[in-house]
Scaffold this motif. Structure first.
Motif, PDB file in Angstrom:
ATOM      1  N   SER A 216      25.854  -0.400  12.925  1.00 57.21           N
ATOM      2  CA  SER A 216      26.349   1.232  11.888  1.00 57.21           C
ATOM      3  C   SER A 216      25.397   1.047  10.704  1.00 57.21           C
ATOM      4  N   ILE A 217      25.001   1.803  10.102  1.00 59.57           N
ATOM      5  CA  ILE A 217      24.754   1.292   8.631  1.00 59.57           C
ATOM      6  C   ILE A 217      25.246   1.551   7.386  1.00 59.57           C
ATOM      7  N   TYR A 218      24.764  -0.015   6.936  1.00 61.40           N
ATOM      8  CA  TYR A 218      26.080   0.119   5.617  1.00 61.40           C
ATOM      9  C   TYR A 218      25.603   1.512   4.422  1.00 61.40           C
ATOM     10  N   ALA A 219      27.360   1.852   3.424  1.00 65.41           N
ATOM     11  CA  ALA A 219      27.047   3.139   3.166  1.00 65.41           C
ATOM     12  C   ALA A 219      26.299   2.428   1.679  1.00 65.41           C
ATOM     13  N   GLU A 220      26.359   1.990   1.281  1.00 67.71           N
ATOM     14  CA  GLU A 220      25.292   1.613  -0.007  1.00 67.71           C
ATOM     15  C   GLU A 220      23.572   1.345   0.034  1.00 67.71           C
ATOM     16  N   LYS A 221      23.421   2.081  -0.092  1.00 63.81           N
ATOM     17  CA  LYS A 221      21.234   1.947  -0.598  1.00 63.81           C
ATOM     18  C   LYS A 221      21.213   0.635  -0.706  1.00 63.81           C
ATOM     19  N   GLY A 222      20.191  -0.264  -0.800  1.00 60.49           N
ATOM     20  CA  GLY A 222      19.661  -1.422  -1.528  1.00 60.49           C
ATOM     21  C   GLY A 222      18.072  -1.339  -2.131  1.00 60.49           C
ATOM     22  N   LYS A 223      17.903  -1.869  -2.934  1.00 59.05           N
ATOM     23  CA  LYS A 223      16.411  -1.854  -3.653  1.00 59.05           C
ATOM     24  C   LYS A 223      15.753  -3.195  -3.494  1.00 59.05           C
TER      25      LYS A 223
ATOM     26  N   GLN B 110       0.868  -0.995  -0.460  1.00 59.59           N
ATOM     27  CA  GLN B 110       0.476  -0.293   0.179  1.00 59.59           C
ATOM     28  C   GLN B 110       1.033   1.479  -0.189  1.00 59.59           C
ATOM     29  N   ASN B 111       2.197   1.254   0.836  1.00 67.61           N
ATOM     30  CA  ASN B 111       2.760   2.223   0.142  1.00 67.61           C
ATOM     31  C   ASN B 111       4.016   1.880  -1.028  1.00 67.61           C
ATOM     32  N   ALA B 112       4.363   1.367  -2.132  1.00 59.63           N
ATOM     33  CA  ALA B 112       4.243   1.350  -2.963  1.00 59.63           C
ATOM     34  C   ALA B 112       3.576   1.386  -3.895  1.00 59.63           C
ATOM     35  N   LYS B 113       4.020   2.614  -5.283  1.00 62.56           N
ATOM     36  CA  LYS B 113       3.711   2.970  -6.246  1.00 62.56           C
ATOM     37  C   LYS B 113       3.634   1.896  -7.073  1.00 62.56           C
ATOM     38  N   GLY B 114       2.180   1.399  -8.632  1.00 64.19           N
ATOM     39  CA  GLY B 114       2.279   1.088  -9.130  1.00 64.19           C
ATOM     40  C   GLY B 114       1.117   0.132  -9.332  1.00 64.19           C
ATOM     41  N   LYS B 115       0.033  -0.635 -10.618  1.00 67.76           N
ATOM     42  CA  LYS B 115      -0.530  -1.155 -10.708  1.00 67.76           C
ATOM     43  C   LYS B 115      -0.391  -2.744 -10.781  1.00 67.76           C
ATOM     44  N   ASN B 116       0.665  -3.115 -10.480  1.00 67.03           N
ATOM     45  CA  ASN B 116       1.198  -4.777  -9.945  1.00 67.03           C
ATOM     46  C   ASN B 116       2.158  -4.920  -9.285  1.00 67.03           C
ATOM     47  N   LEU B 117       2.438  -5.571  -8.897  1.00 66.22           N
ATOM     48  CA  LEU B 117       3.716  -6.040  -7.920  1.00 66.22           C
ATOM     49  C   LEU B 117       5.197  -5.799  -8.853  1.00 66.22           C
ATOM     50  N   ALA B 118       5.374  -6.188  -9.680  1.00 68.99           N
ATOM     51  CA  ALA B 118       6.520  -5.074 -10.605  1.00 68.99           C
ATOM     52  C   ALA B 118       6.494  -3.710 -11.190  1.00 68.99           C
ATOM     53  N   GLU B 119       5.825  -3.502 -11.254  1.00 74.78           N
ATOM     54  CA  GLU B 119       6.150  -1.633 -11.283  1.00 74.78           C
ATOM     55  C   GLU B 119       5.943  -1.502  -9.200  1.00 74.78           C
ATOM     56  N   LYS B 120       5.111  -2.433  -8.484  1.00 75.14           N
ATOM     57  CA  LYS B 120       5.459  -1.259  -7.121  1.00 75.14           C
ATOM     58  C   LYS B 120       7.130  -1.688  -6.837  1.00 75.14           C
ATOM     59  N   LEU B 121       7.294  -2.711  -6.835  1.00 72.60           N
ATOM     60  CA  LEU B 121       9.090  -2.839  -6.288  1.00 72.60           C
ATOM     61  C   LEU B 121       9.835  -2.006  -7.192  1.00 72.60           C
ATOM     62  N   ALA B 122       9.097  -1.870  -8.741  1.00 78.42           N
ATOM     63  CA  ALA B 122      10.438  -1.032  -9.532  1.00 78.42           C
ATOM     64  C   ALA B 122      10.478   0.410  -8.903  1.00 78.42           C
ATOM     65  N   ASN B 123       9.553   0.509  -7.992  1.00 75.70           N
ATOM     66  CA  ASN B 123       8.851   2.134  -8.285  1.00 75.70           C
ATOM     67  C   ASN B 123       8.974   2.664  -6.285  1.00 75.70           C
ATOM     68  N   TYR B 124      10.071   1.218  -5.746  1.00 81.44           N
ATOM     69  CA  TYR B 124       9.716   1.238  -4.374  1.00 81.44           C
ATOM     70  C   TYR B 124      11.225   2.234  -3.881  1.00 81.44           C
ATOM     71  N   SER B 125      11.018   2.668  -2.993  1.00 81.87           N
ATOM     72  CA  SER B 125      11.799   3.640  -1.972  1.00 81.87           C
ATOM     73  C   SER B 125      13.193   2.377  -1.912  1.00 81.87           C
ATOM     74  N   ALA B 126      14.783   2.857  -2.133  1.00 80.18           N
ATOM     75  CA  ALA B 126      15.826   2.512  -1.427  1.00 80.18           C
ATOM     76  C   ALA B 126      15.655   1.450  -0.306  1.00 80.18           C
TER      77      ALA B 126
END
Length: 377
Positions: free
Chosen positions: A238-245, A213-229
């Motif tokens: 500690s927080i790892y320096a690289e952001k993930g997807k 519900q917090n992701a934008k998109g019409k289907n699961l693939a779009e929601k995953l692609a549009n989800y924040s890092a």
């Protein structure tokens, strides 16, 4: 005489009562004249804040190639060391193949014998002395001998074990002199490509619905692609320096665990992460234009989170608030307070319902500063 003592005691009692009443009247007058205590007051406002929910994760390289023996034999030489970076095709192990070499010699001899038999029969068939069937049988024996020799030669080649991928050598489970075979359940070692790593984690059904519900998109693939890092919290906090997807989701609830599995990917340029690392995934949730309250302005009573509002007569009134999320030192509030309210920013432990105060107008950001300092390392 007794009558005189009684009058004296009665007079003393009346005097004490009058003195006590005078003292109480004086204290009441002093309290009435004392100014109301001062407390910082802030006007409610909205903010856009980002909260994070954490989920345990396990780390693996994007490629994990288990290295196994393809022939039985004793390890003659280990050519690499644990943690070493290797290239595809690089020799990792050498297995003793002396017995196979002897078998290859015998197979080569059988090829020669079969070839001689074919050469002998060809002219006899041409002269119709023998049947062609005998020649075809000899040729088949020759082909079988060649195939057997090729198989043994290939097995000799399998004695030199090479890496199938670029990566880093893991634990070496067998050393020189160990007898190994293709049936061994434990691999000789594992070569992992950790230029990127996968982080595997799970959400329960309710968390997964919130995630979608917090992701934008019409289907699961779009929601995953549009989800924040997303962030990765390492085992040391500690927080790892690289952001993930987040890349993939099974999209199905595991009946045994009641969870849905997801996979995120992180770049790993410095090889800080490797197989078997653990940590926590931080998934962000953005609360846009939300009513927020400093935690310092609240207190708990019988399981409820409460605060004090200021009315027009500068008296305080307690109110229960409903909290949707906690972000740093703020509560994201859904009910119990609105933008028209003013609340006491701190010192709420000294307040009582209906108490009059002297309000000290304070900015919202200023009210947060003392609390923020407490959490500095």
């Amino acid at each position: 005489m007794k009558h005189h003592k009684l009058l004296t005691l009665l007079s003393l009692s009346v005097f004490l009562v009058i003195a006590s009443c005078a003292k109480e009247a004086k204290q009441t007058t002093a309290a009435a004249n004392q100014p109301a205590p001062s407390f910082p007051v802030i006007a409610m406002q909205t903010k856009t804040v980002t909260g994070y929910k954490e989920y345990p994760t396990s780390i693996e390289g994007i490629v994990n190639s288990a290295v196994r023996a393809k022939v039985s034999g004793y390890i003659q030489k280990v050519m690499v060391d644990e943690g070493q970076k290797v290239r595809k095709g690089q020799v990792l192990f050498k297995i003793e193949t002396q017995s196979l070499s002897q078998d290859a010699g015998a197979a080569k001899a059988r090829i020669n014998v079969a070839q001689v038999e074919v050469n002998k029969l060809i002219p006899l068939v041409e002269k119709n002395i023998i049947s062609a069937v005998q020649l075809e049988t000899a040729k088949a024996n020759l082909a079988q001998a060649k195939a057997n020799y090729s198989s043994i030669s290939a097995s000799i080649g399998y004695g030199t074990i090479r890496s199938q991928v670029d990566g880093y050598v893991g634990a070496i489970n067998f050393r020189e002199g160990a007898l190994v075979s293709p049936a061994d359940p434990t691999p000789l070692t594992t070569v992992s490509d950790i230029s990127k790593v996968y982080a595997f984690f799970s959400l329960n059904e309710s968390q997964y619905l919130d995630f979608l519900q917090n992701a934008k998109g019409k289907n699961l693939a779009e929601k995953l692609a549009n989800y924040s890092a997303i962030n990765l919290v390492l085992a040391n906090g500690s927080i790892y320096a690289e952001k993930g997807k987040i890349e993939t989701s099974t999209g199905q609830v595991n009946k045994n665990t009641g969870t849905i599995s997801l996979r995120a990917v992180f770049n790993n340029p410095n090889q800080l992460l490797t197989n078997g690392n653990s940590g926590k995934i931080q998934i962000p949730t953005v609360y846009e234009n939300a009513i927020v309250v400093p935690q310092a302005a609240t207190y708990e009573q019988q399981g409820n989170i409460m605060l004090f509002k200021l009315d027009k007569e500068n008296k305080v009134t307690s109110s229960i608030i409903k909290v949707k999320a906690t972000v740093d030192n703020l509560y994201v509030v859904t009910s119990g307070v609105d933008l028209n309210d003013k609340i006491i920013a701190s010192g709420v432990g000294k307040l009582r319902n209906g108490m009059a105060i002297s309000p000290k107008e304070t900015s919202f950001d200023e009210a947060l500063k003392p609390v923020a300092i407490l959490f500095k390392n």
